[in-house]
Design an enzyme around this catalytic site. Structure first.
Site, PDB file in Angstrom:
ATOM      1  N   CYS A   4      -2.848   1.797   6.717  1.00 11.76           N
ATOM      2  CA  CYS A   4      -3.075   1.181   8.030  1.00 11.76           C
ATOM      3  C   CYS A   4      -3.484   2.199   9.076  1.00 11.76           C
ATOM      4  O   CYS A   4      -4.160   1.850  10.053  1.00 11.76           O
ATOM      5  CB  CYS A   4      -1.824   0.437   8.477  1.00 11.76           C
ATOM      6  SG  CYS A   4      -0.351   1.486   8.577  1.00 11.76           S
ATOM      7  N   GLU A  40       4.398  -4.213  12.469  1.00 10.60           N
ATOM      8  CA  GLU A  40       3.455  -3.093  12.339  1.00 10.60           C
ATOM      9  C   GLU A  40       2.277  -3.634  11.560  1.00 10.60           C
ATOM     10  O   GLU A  40       2.377  -3.931  10.377  1.00 10.60           O
ATOM     11  CB  GLU A  40       4.114  -1.911  11.638  1.00 10.60           C
ATOM     12  CG  GLU A  40       3.331  -0.619  11.813  1.00 10.60           C
ATOM     13  CD  GLU A  40       2.478  -0.279  10.600  1.00 10.60           C
ATOM     14  OE1 GLU A  40       1.251  -0.531  10.664  1.00 10.60           O
ATOM     15  OE2 GLU A  40       3.030   0.205   9.611  1.00 10.60           O
ATOM     16  N   ASN A  78       0.804  -1.230   0.000  1.00 12.97           N
ATOM     17  CA  ASN A  78       0.000   0.000   0.000  1.00 12.97           C
ATOM     18  C   ASN A  78       0.838   1.283   0.000  1.00 12.97           C
ATOM     19  O   ASN A  78       0.507   2.242  -0.677  1.00 12.97           O
ATOM     20  CB  ASN A  78      -1.003  -0.008   1.164  1.00 12.97           C
ATOM     21  CG  ASN A  78      -0.344  -0.136   2.513  1.00 12.97           C
ATOM     22  OD1 ASN A  78       0.701  -0.770   2.672  1.00 12.97           O
ATOM     23  ND2 ASN A  78      -0.949   0.463   3.522  1.00 12.97           N
ATOM     24  N   LYS A 127      -3.557 -10.717  10.772  1.00 11.70           N
ATOM     25  CA  LYS A 127      -3.589 -12.174  10.646  1.00 11.70           C
ATOM     26  C   LYS A 127      -2.241 -12.706  10.170  1.00 11.70           C
ATOM     27  O   LYS A 127      -1.684 -13.656  10.750  1.00 11.70           O
ATOM     28  CB  LYS A 127      -4.703 -12.606   9.682  1.00 11.70           C
ATOM     29  CG  LYS A 127      -4.838 -14.108   9.542  1.00 11.70           C
ATOM     30  CD  LYS A 127      -5.987 -14.475   8.594  1.00 11.70           C
ATOM     31  CE  LYS A 127      -6.110 -15.988   8.448  1.00 11.70           C
ATOM     32  NZ  LYS A 127      -7.212 -16.363   7.523  1.00 11.70           N
TER      33      LYS A 127
END
Length: 492
Positions: A293, A259, A160, A240
């Site tokens: 995030c 992170e 991302n 996960k």
């Protein structure tokens, strides 16, 4: 009809630095990198396999022995040159981020600015690896404490913010005298790995200090983490996956630096300036299509301000351009792939079934999601309990400051957050009550600075990046005692 193979735009990026040289991966499987906006194939090349990973780690271990003994000033010189090269290549990197990760030009430039700042901060670390001399209980003894590199770092980085979130690991690891084997996401291997390796090479980093592995997870399994050489495993990505990586690392007594995901609360108290809150919320929600995030996931607003905020936020949302990220004024571009689109829309549909109100209906075109706004959301609904990672805003009305705090903390995540209040001290007081690694008063949740600790609590991670805290992640301390005069023992 011509049978000539189409020349892919990024065909120069078919090799990786493995074992000190740029070479093709050894797998029989191919990595196909696509533009998420138009599905154009940007480059195709062979994946690396377990043998490549082993070679990369063994080379990194050998290279680290000399790199770790390199003078602080030589390491500083390399990092300062890296920062300069990134700035020189700004336009090239922006174009790459737009085409490989679907970044808007605004987001791509922010990513580059953050990367340069982190590299410049890392350039300070070689002179900050301080040891100390401590007194001893034993007569004639001196205790020395040295701070040393950990050795080899294994790093797994995401798609991302591929350039920055890789630089954030690579720069401090190298600055503190380590070597590194990097595994970028296979959707963004150039901006998240190969381009960075080339920049460090141009800056004078010795061969073998930075290796890049672009691999298929199905083929390599946990081998990248299980390999006996790396002592620290840095992972940025979903909770996960991070839980799995962390469990494998600790099983093998490696230090994990994680992170992970966020479910970030944006709290608007009853004394807040609605216009300022709306402006901040639009930025914090829609930057990079919500695929951050630390983006806003839940807007928690006092019911007294709810009608006004909803109306103004809806108007702000309508004004945001969705479309081709290569156009200068586009803010919301594509999601990274169709799987992410389908997941986001499923969260919308499930949350509406659970009783939320559709305030603003978006639409889907390919990998583009035009923004949705869901109102009257409760904290146990699907979109409130999951990280949305899309331009979908959810608004939760509450009746008091106490309820806002309870709702904000009603999640296993704790990465970022924000509190808007007309009183700075009230905002700080509420911020202190939120169980999160980072939180911002009268601002939105997307904040990154090179000299402050970045990281989360609870399911959002372990450890901290940036500033002096990064030194702790990538170094270890050793106690050496020196007996300067003969010691008297109780026997012998």
């Amino acid at each position: 009809m011509s049978n000539a193979k189409t020349i892919e735009k990024y065909s120069k990026w078919t090799k990786s630095p493995i074992g000190g040289v740029w070479k093709s991966g050894s797998s029989n499987k191919e990595c196909v990198v696509r533009n998420p906006y138009n599905n154009e194939v940007l480059v195709t090349f062979p994946y690396a396999n377990k043998a490549d990973i082993n070679e990369a780690y063994e080379t990194a271990e050998r290279a680290q022995r000399s790199w770790g003994e390199t003078s602080a000033y030589e390491r500083i010189k390399v990092l300062e040159k890296v920062a300069s090269i990134i700035e020189e290549k700004r336009e090239e990197i922006v174009e790459l981020l737009v085409e490989e990760s679907g970044s808007s030009k605004l987001k791509a430039n922010v990513e580059i600015d953050c990367s340069i700042a982190d590299v410049k901060e890392a350039a300070k670390y070689p002179l900050q690896m301080e040891g100390s001399i401590r007194e001893s209980l034993i007569p004639g003894k001196e205790n020395r404490v040295y701070r040393d590199p950990v050795g080899v770092v294994g790093a797994i980085t995401p798609w991302n913010w591929p350039f920055y979130l890789t630089i954030r690991v690579v720069a401090p690891a190298i600055a503190t005298g380590n070597s590194i084997v990097l595994k970028p996401d296979s959707q963004t291997p150039i901006s998240g790995g190969l381009m960075i390796a080339k920049i460090f090479e141009e800056a004078g980093l010795p061969e073998g200090v930075l290796n890049v592995i672009v691999a298929d997870l199905e083929e390599i399994g946990d081998y990248f983490v299980e390999h006996p050489i790396p002592q620290v495993i840095s992972f940025t990505g979903s909770t996960k996956a991070g839980q799995h990586v962390g469990s494998i690392a600790t099983k093998h007594l490696k230090k994990p630096a994680l992170e992970l995901g966020g479910n970030n609360a944006f709290i608007v108290l009853d004394d807040a300036d609605v216009d300022e809150a709306v402006s901040a919320a639009a930025f914090g929600k829609y930057m990079h299509s919500g695929q951050i995030c630390i983006a806003i996931n839940r807007i928690i607003i006092d019911r007294k301000l709810y009608p006004s905020f909803v109306e103004k936020f809806k108007e702000a949302t309508k004004a945001i351009k969705v479309g081709d990220p290569s156009e200068d004024d586009t803010i919301i571009g594509p999601l990274i792939n169709q799987k992410q689109v389908e997941r986001a829309i499923q969260l919308v549909e499930q949350t509406l079934k659970e009783g939320a109100t559709l305030i603003h209906e978006g639409k889907v075109e390919g990998n583009l999601i035009y923004p949705y706004i869901l109102g009257d959301v409760k904290n146990d609904m699907a979109a409130a309990q999951n990280e949305v990672f899309a331009p979908i805003a959810i608004i939760i009305p509450v009746d008091s400051e106490e309820e806002a705090v309870e709702v904000a903390n009603g999640t296993p995540f704790g990465l970022s957050g924000a509190v808007f209040s007309g009183s700075i001290e009230r905002g700080i007081n509420v911020a202190r009550k939120i169980k999160t690694g980072m939180i911002h008063v009268n601002d939105q949740t997307i904040n990154v600075e090179p000299n402050v600790p970045f990281g989360g609590e609870k399911y959002s991670g372990l450890g901290r990046y940036c500033g002096e805290w990064a030194i702790d992640e990538f170094t270890t301390v050793k106690w050496i005692s020196v007996q300067k005069q003969p010691r008297s023992y109780p026997f012998s």
